[in-house]
Design a protein around this motif. Structure first.
Motif, PDB file in Angstrom:
ATOM      1  N   ASN A 195       4.931   7.447  -8.684  1.00  0.00           N
ATOM      2  CA  ASN A 195       4.051   8.258  -7.844  1.00  0.00           C
ATOM      3  C   ASN A 195       3.836   7.574  -6.492  1.00  0.00           C
ATOM      4  O   ASN A 195       3.938   8.186  -5.425  1.00  0.00           O
ATOM      5  CB  ASN A 195       2.727   8.439  -8.601  1.00  0.00           C
ATOM      6  CG  ASN A 195       1.693   9.225  -7.828  1.00  0.00           C
ATOM      7  OD1 ASN A 195       0.974   8.670  -7.015  1.00  0.00           O
ATOM      8  ND2 ASN A 195       1.607  10.529  -8.091  1.00  0.00           N
ATOM      9  N   PHE A 196       3.561   6.275  -6.527  1.00  0.00           N
ATOM     10  CA  PHE A 196       3.319   5.488  -5.313  1.00  0.00           C
ATOM     11  C   PHE A 196       4.551   5.512  -4.404  1.00  0.00           C
ATOM     12  O   PHE A 196       4.468   5.810  -3.212  1.00  0.00           O
ATOM     13  CB  PHE A 196       2.978   4.057  -5.731  1.00  0.00           C
ATOM     14  CG  PHE A 196       2.715   3.103  -4.592  1.00  0.00           C
ATOM     15  CD1 PHE A 196       1.486   3.088  -3.949  1.00  0.00           C
ATOM     16  CD2 PHE A 196       3.687   2.206  -4.190  1.00  0.00           C
ATOM     17  CE1 PHE A 196       1.240   2.191  -2.920  1.00  0.00           C
ATOM     18  CE2 PHE A 196       3.447   1.299  -3.163  1.00  0.00           C
ATOM     19  CZ  PHE A 196       2.214   1.297  -2.523  1.00  0.00           C
ATOM     20  N   GLU A 197       5.694   5.214  -4.997  1.00  0.00           N
ATOM     21  CA  GLU A 197       6.913   5.126  -4.184  1.00  0.00           C
ATOM     22  C   GLU A 197       7.366   6.496  -3.685  1.00  0.00           C
ATOM     23  O   GLU A 197       7.955   6.601  -2.618  1.00  0.00           O
ATOM     24  CB  GLU A 197       8.049   4.461  -4.973  1.00  0.00           C
ATOM     25  CG  GLU A 197       7.841   2.992  -5.268  1.00  0.00           C
ATOM     26  CD  GLU A 197       7.662   2.116  -4.034  1.00  0.00           C
ATOM     27  OE1 GLU A 197       8.068   2.525  -2.918  1.00  0.00           O
ATOM     28  OE2 GLU A 197       7.102   1.023  -4.181  1.00  0.00           O
ATOM     29  N   THR A 198       7.078   7.535  -4.459  1.00  0.00           N
ATOM     30  CA  THR A 198       7.441   8.881  -4.016  1.00  0.00           C
ATOM     31  C   THR A 198       6.664   9.213  -2.739  1.00  0.00           C
ATOM     32  O   THR A 198       7.205   9.696  -1.752  1.00  0.00           O
ATOM     33  CB  THR A 198       7.128   9.914  -5.118  1.00  0.00           C
ATOM     34  OG1 THR A 198       7.838   9.532  -6.295  1.00  0.00           O
ATOM     35  CG2 THR A 198       7.560  11.315  -4.721  1.00  0.00           C
ATOM     36  N   LEU A 199       5.364   8.908  -2.768  1.00  0.00           N
ATOM     37  CA  LEU A 199       4.532   9.158  -1.593  1.00  0.00           C
ATOM     38  C   LEU A 199       5.013   8.356  -0.394  1.00  0.00           C
ATOM     39  O   LEU A 199       5.083   8.867   0.727  1.00  0.00           O
ATOM     40  CB  LEU A 199       3.091   8.742  -1.905  1.00  0.00           C
ATOM     41  CG  LEU A 199       2.131   9.851  -2.280  1.00  0.00           C
ATOM     42  CD1 LEU A 199       0.776   9.291  -2.621  1.00  0.00           C
ATOM     43  CD2 LEU A 199       2.007  10.833  -1.120  1.00  0.00           C
ATOM     44  N   LEU A 200       5.342   7.106  -0.636  1.00  0.00           N
ATOM     45  CA  LEU A 200       5.769   6.253   0.472  1.00  0.00           C
ATOM     46  C   LEU A 200       7.135   6.640   1.018  1.00  0.00           C
ATOM     47  O   LEU A 200       7.492   6.255   2.127  1.00  0.00           O
ATOM     48  CB  LEU A 200       5.748   4.767   0.075  1.00  0.00           C
ATOM     49  CG  LEU A 200       4.462   4.040   0.501  1.00  0.00           C
ATOM     50  CD1 LEU A 200       3.238   4.589  -0.185  1.00  0.00           C
ATOM     51  CD2 LEU A 200       4.562   2.547   0.284  1.00  0.00           C
ATOM     52  N   PHE A 245       0.245   8.800   3.802  1.00  0.00           N
ATOM     53  CA  PHE A 245       1.261   9.691   3.241  1.00  0.00           C
ATOM     54  C   PHE A 245       0.606  10.866   2.516  1.00  0.00           C
ATOM     55  O   PHE A 245       1.150  11.960   2.470  1.00  0.00           O
ATOM     56  CB  PHE A 245       2.174   8.893   2.310  1.00  0.00           C
ATOM     57  CG  PHE A 245       2.933   7.824   3.068  1.00  0.00           C
ATOM     58  CD1 PHE A 245       4.164   8.116   3.625  1.00  0.00           C
ATOM     59  CD2 PHE A 245       2.400   6.567   3.245  1.00  0.00           C
ATOM     60  CE1 PHE A 245       4.854   7.154   4.345  1.00  0.00           C
ATOM     61  CE2 PHE A 245       3.081   5.605   3.956  1.00  0.00           C
ATOM     62  CZ  PHE A 245       4.310   5.891   4.513  1.00  0.00           C
ATOM     63  N   LYS A 246      -0.580  10.602   1.985  1.00  0.00           N
ATOM     64  CA  LYS A 246      -1.325  11.678   1.328  1.00  0.00           C
ATOM     65  C   LYS A 246      -1.665  12.759   2.357  1.00  0.00           C
ATOM     66  O   LYS A 246      -1.491  13.942   2.114  1.00  0.00           O
ATOM     67  CB  LYS A 246      -2.603  11.084   0.739  1.00  0.00           C
ATOM     68  CG  LYS A 246      -3.333  11.974  -0.222  1.00  0.00           C
ATOM     69  CD  LYS A 246      -4.384  11.191  -0.986  1.00  0.00           C
ATOM     70  CE  LYS A 246      -5.366  10.492  -0.070  1.00  0.00           C
ATOM     71  NZ  LYS A 246      -6.313   9.643  -0.798  1.00  0.00           N
ATOM     72  N   LEU A 247      -2.114  12.305   3.497  1.00  0.00           N
ATOM     73  CA  LEU A 247      -2.426  13.252   4.560  1.00  0.00           C
ATOM     74  C   LEU A 247      -1.192  14.051   4.948  1.00  0.00           C
ATOM     75  O   LEU A 247      -1.247  15.249   5.139  1.00  0.00           O
ATOM     76  CB  LEU A 247      -2.931  12.494   5.793  1.00  0.00           C
ATOM     77  CG  LEU A 247      -4.408  12.138   5.795  1.00  0.00           C
ATOM     78  CD1 LEU A 247      -4.697  11.152   6.890  1.00  0.00           C
ATOM     79  CD2 LEU A 247      -5.257  13.374   5.921  1.00  0.00           C
ATOM     80  N   LEU A 248      -0.095  13.352   5.019  1.00  0.00           N
ATOM     81  CA  LEU A 248       1.161  14.001   5.391  1.00  0.00           C
ATOM     82  C   LEU A 248       1.487  15.134   4.433  1.00  0.00           C
ATOM     83  O   LEU A 248       1.708  16.270   4.824  1.00  0.00           O
ATOM     84  CB  LEU A 248       2.305  12.982   5.368  1.00  0.00           C
ATOM     85  CG  LEU A 248       3.687  13.591   5.443  1.00  0.00           C
ATOM     86  CD1 LEU A 248       3.987  14.108   6.829  1.00  0.00           C
ATOM     87  CD2 LEU A 248       4.731  12.607   4.990  1.00  0.00           C
ATOM     88  N   VAL A 249       1.455  14.787   3.155  1.00  0.00           N
ATOM     89  CA  VAL A 249       1.842  15.776   2.154  1.00  0.00           C
ATOM     90  C   VAL A 249       0.861  16.937   2.150  1.00  0.00           C
ATOM     91  O   VAL A 249       1.247  18.102   2.122  1.00  0.00           O
ATOM     92  CB  VAL A 249       1.940  15.117   0.767  1.00  0.00           C
ATOM     93  CG1 VAL A 249       2.197  16.155  -0.297  1.00  0.00           C
ATOM     94  CG2 VAL A 249       3.068  14.095   0.789  1.00  0.00           C
ATOM     95  N   GLY A 301      17.389  -0.128  -3.612  1.00  0.00           N
ATOM     96  CA  GLY A 301      16.170   0.621  -3.322  1.00  0.00           C
ATOM     97  C   GLY A 301      15.088  -0.339  -2.867  1.00  0.00           C
ATOM     98  O   GLY A 301      14.627  -1.165  -3.646  1.00  0.00           O
ATOM     99  N   PHE A 302      14.704  -0.251  -1.604  1.00  0.00           N
ATOM    100  CA  PHE A 302      13.624  -1.126  -1.145  1.00  0.00           C
ATOM    101  C   PHE A 302      12.298  -0.475  -1.458  1.00  0.00           C
ATOM    102  O   PHE A 302      12.001   0.628  -1.040  1.00  0.00           O
ATOM    103  CB  PHE A 302      13.695  -1.396   0.358  1.00  0.00           C
ATOM    104  CG  PHE A 302      12.506  -2.199   0.810  1.00  0.00           C
ATOM    105  CD1 PHE A 302      12.431  -3.542   0.493  1.00  0.00           C
ATOM    106  CD2 PHE A 302      11.452  -1.614   1.484  1.00  0.00           C
ATOM    107  CE1 PHE A 302      11.322  -4.290   0.849  1.00  0.00           C
ATOM    108  CE2 PHE A 302      10.340  -2.356   1.839  1.00  0.00           C
ATOM    109  CZ  PHE A 302      10.277  -3.696   1.527  1.00  0.00           C
ATOM    110  N   SER A 303      11.496  -1.199  -2.213  1.00  0.00           N
ATOM    111  CA  SER A 303      10.234  -0.640  -2.624  1.00  0.00           C
ATOM    112  C   SER A 303       9.122  -1.551  -2.104  1.00  0.00           C
ATOM    113  O   SER A 303       9.224  -2.772  -2.184  1.00  0.00           O
ATOM    114  CB  SER A 303      10.270  -0.563  -4.151  1.00  0.00           C
ATOM    115  OG  SER A 303       9.077  -0.953  -4.705  1.00  0.00           O
ATOM    116  N   ALA A 304       8.074  -0.929  -1.516  1.00  0.00           N
ATOM    117  CA  ALA A 304       6.939  -1.727  -1.028  1.00  0.00           C
ATOM    118  C   ALA A 304       6.360  -2.502  -2.207  1.00  0.00           C
ATOM    119  O   ALA A 304       5.882  -3.619  -2.060  1.00  0.00           O
ATOM    120  CB  ALA A 304       5.881  -0.813  -0.421  1.00  0.00           C
ATOM    121  N   ASN A 305       6.433  -1.908  -3.374  1.00  0.00           N
ATOM    122  CA  ASN A 305       6.010  -2.569  -4.602  1.00  0.00           C
ATOM    123  C   ASN A 305       7.256  -3.247  -5.189  1.00  0.00           C
ATOM    124  O   ASN A 305       7.948  -2.692  -6.043  1.00  0.00           O
ATOM    125  CB  ASN A 305       5.447  -1.510  -5.561  1.00  0.00           C
ATOM    126  CG  ASN A 305       5.029  -2.100  -6.883  1.00  0.00           C
ATOM    127  OD1 ASN A 305       4.778  -3.303  -6.992  1.00  0.00           O
ATOM    128  ND2 ASN A 305       4.952  -1.262  -7.898  1.00  0.00           N
TER     129      ASN A 305
END
Ligand code: NDP
Length: 626
Positions: free
Chosen positions: A302-307, A325-329, A521-525
């Motif tokens: 969920n986190f990475e999808t948003l990012l 990103f929440k605002l974006l979506v 896949g570069f992930s912030a997490n």
């Protein structure tokens, strides 16, 4: 955040200001401005954390898998291999224990900005409940020990042991791994889990070696000198004048603790970081333990999808990273360009206007699209975000000149965004002074002082919070060369850019796996990416075993196709990077970084899905197996 009123912003003035701040920091020497921590400087990487130096004779062993690195990457590789029934594994770790980056970076205040419920891997398997939404170094190291105990990893590890060479031996179809302990190891497979930010760097400031006081890098914190723990209480500094050089994500976290303990602290700043609120919170253990099976993967995804700028039904993590990103979506779902605009700042630097625009098309009518100048909208929204961060400095920092110097003038993702509730307030203490070098950096170091602009700041101790090597030769960062088929060195193989298949396999380097963000896949997490790579490696090793095969190598074609795909999907972020203030994100302002060195352009979730689909086919496409 207020609605962006474009009539109030003089974009050309903003650009001119950012450009001027960048220009005064640009240097011709780029990465060469840093000193390799070797030779006379090698003591900066001595391990201050070991209780007892391991005394053992060399070992001669032949194992299925050698894993280089005992951080989260190495541990996850061992765990996922174990789940596939592959137990004959040997982990080689330079430090005295598991932990990797968390073993080394245990400076006071060290903590993780990524939510602990997604950052900690194996949470469902271990049943561990992190104390807070954002964890700290102490708890993270403890958790590494928990993982090691749960999976019996300690018996499979050689600590205080550095790999010195790694060479493919075709006749035996094995890797020969040599170590600092004189070990002679043979391994069918090698997993390189060295970590992307593992090699500390020092600025090549004249006179570092002249300094007669105490000095260390933040990744080798000397508690013997400072006293205290990762939680602070550095009572050894009570009568000490201390300099911290650097104001990146590490300094943001340790400055408040040194400020609270030292007689005097000088913070030498070259470029201010953006510092937002952190808002940590205690974990509701009942809530966490009541989660349904599979919650952990769902939350990470969920986190990475948003990012990656894609919509989700609900933002599960809901923090500083996902807010934008929440605002974006939300904005996109409402088909309201004005709302979408509010969030566009977040995309600056992470997603190119081209890619972003193609995403928007799914949600907006052609007419709406035509009216939107995406790149400019992104810039305006970014301006508002950064202005909010600058306004916060004014609210917190009392001295006007200090506040002014602490304000970042660049776009948000030019540098790593930071989150801290006490950093800025530290400068209100009477014993703390910001020495802003206006982009130039420290001039020189003498026997007893740090010099800037003709002034000498006498100190007992200098702490280098100057970060880690990025973009230098792989073997230099790893600390050992890797020689594949016919002795080909990985440094030569990658001299003109990375080449791999799925970021993991390299043609000419059979049975070797490389963990990292490049071409993967570069992930912030980041632990999520390491976990997915580990699953993939474990599947491949098990699949080869089942088929009775002993050698696998990416074909030249599979590698070339993957490189081409990476380049094709790469973000065209050059213009954005070019306008950024220098740092490791843009190769210190020298835009020589090649598109092929980037991560998978469709984002980490798409990459993980791609690997999962490849595994599901169970054909080992792209690999020659013999
Ligand atoms: P960075 O590379 O981010 O920062 C190094 C600092 O040293 C910069 O402020 C740099 O200034 C400064 N510097 C370099 N040379 C000089 C000089 N000659 N004079 C004065 N200052 C100088 O390293 P960090 O260790 O802070 O962070 C590295 C990464 O580790 C982060 O980006 C992040 O990915 C990770 N991290 C994550 C944390 C978290 O989760 N909260 C915490 C800590 C680290 P300039 O900007 O001008 O180059």
């Amino acid at each position: 955040m207020p609605a962006a009123d474009t009539s109030q912003i003089d974009l050309s003035a903003v650009r001119a200001k950012y450009r001027a701040e960048r220009d005064k920091r640009l240097r011709v020497d780029g990465n060469e401005q840093y000193e390799e921590v070797a030779g006379d400087f090698a003591y900066f990487v001595d391990d201050p954390y070991i209780d007892e130096v391991v005394q053992r004779g060399p070992e001669t062993r032949d194992v299925d898998v050698v894993i280089i690195g005992g951080g989260f990457g190495g541990m996850l590789a061992a765990v996922r291999l174990q789940e596939q029934g592959i137990d004959d594994v040997l982990i080689i770790e330079k430090g005295g224990d598991f932990g990797g980056t968390w073993y080394w970076n245990r400076y006071p205040g060290a903590s993780c900005d990524i939510e602990s419920y997604i950052y900690f891997p194996l949470l469902e398997e271990t049943g561990f409940v992190p104390q807070q939404k954002y964890t700290n170094a102490g708890e993270t190291l403890d958790y590494c020990r928990t993982i090691a105990e749960t999976y019996g990893l300690a018996d499979k590890a050689l600590f205080q042991t550095e790999v010195t060479a790694n060479e493919w031996v075709e006749e035996s179809c094995r890797w020969r791994v040599a170590t600092s302990m004189g070990d002679e190891l043979a391994a069918r497979y090698v997993v390189h889990a060295n970590g992307p930010l593992n090699r500390p760097k020092l600025p090549a400031i004249d006179g570092i070696l002249d300094f007669k006081g105490h000095t260390f890098h933040t990744s080798r914190w000397d508690y013997g000198y400072t006293g205290g723990t990762t939680a602070g209480g550095l009572n050894g500094l009570a009568d000490k004048k201390v300099a911290i050089i650097g104001t990146g994500a590490t300094a943001i976290q340790c400055v408040p603790h040194v400020a609270a303990s030292a007689e005097q602290l000088y913070v030498f700043q070259r470029t201010p970081s953006s510092v937002e609120v952190r808002n940590n919170a205690d974990t509701d253990a009942d809530w966490l333990l009541a989660q349904d099976e599979g919650w952990h993967d769902e939350r990470r995804r969920n986190f990475e999808t948003l990012l990656a700028g894609k919509p989700v039904k609900r933002d599960l993590v809901a923090d500083g990273w996902t807010d934008a990103f929440k605002l974006l979506v939300g904005g996109l779902r409402d088909k309201a360009p004005s709302r979408a605009r509010l969030a566009l700042w977040a995309m600056g630097g992470l997603v190119s206007p081209k890619l972003y625009k193609s995403g928007l098309k799914k949600y907006l009518t052609g007419k709406a699209m035509a009216f939107m100048n995406i790149a400019e909208e992104m810039e305006i929204a970014d301006y508002y975000k950064m202005q909010g961060i600058r306004d916060r400095v004014d609210r917190v920092v009392e001295d006007r000149a200090t506040a002014e110097a602490l304000k970042p003038y660049y776009r948000l993702f030019c540098k790593r965004p930071c989150f801290h509730d006490d950093y800025l307030a530290s400068f209100n203490r009477p014993n703390v002074q910001l020495v802003d070098t206006d982009g130039r950096g420290v001039s020189r170091i003498t026997e007893n002082a740090v010099m800037f602009d003709g002034s000498a700041y006498e100190v007992d101790c200098i702490i280098f919070a100057t970060g880690f090597e990025v973009g230098t030769d792989y073997a230099r960062r790893a600390g050992y060369q890797i020689n594949g088929v016919d002795g080909l060195a990985i440094s030569n193989k990658w001299a003109d850019g990375m080449a791999s298949y799925h970021g993991l396999h390299v043609h000419g380097f059979p049975n070797a796996f490389f963990f990292g963000p490049g071409q993967a896949g570069f992930s912030a997490n980041f632990t999520y990416a390491l976990d997915e790579q580990s699953r993939h490696v474990a599947y491949i090793v098990a699949a080869l075993k089942q088929r009775g095969k002993k050698r696998s190598e990416a074909t030249a074609k599979a590698e070339a196709d993957w490189v081409a795909e990476i380049v094709r999907k790469a973000r065209d972020a050059e213009a954005f990077q070019e306008a950024c203030t220098p740092g490791y994100y843009n190769n210190e302002g020298q835009l020589t970084r090649r598109r092929q060195d980037q991560a998978y352009g469709d984002g980490p979730v798409a990459f993980f899905d791609r690997l999962a689909a490849w595994r599901a086919e169970d054909r080992l496409d792209g690999l020659v197996i013999t």
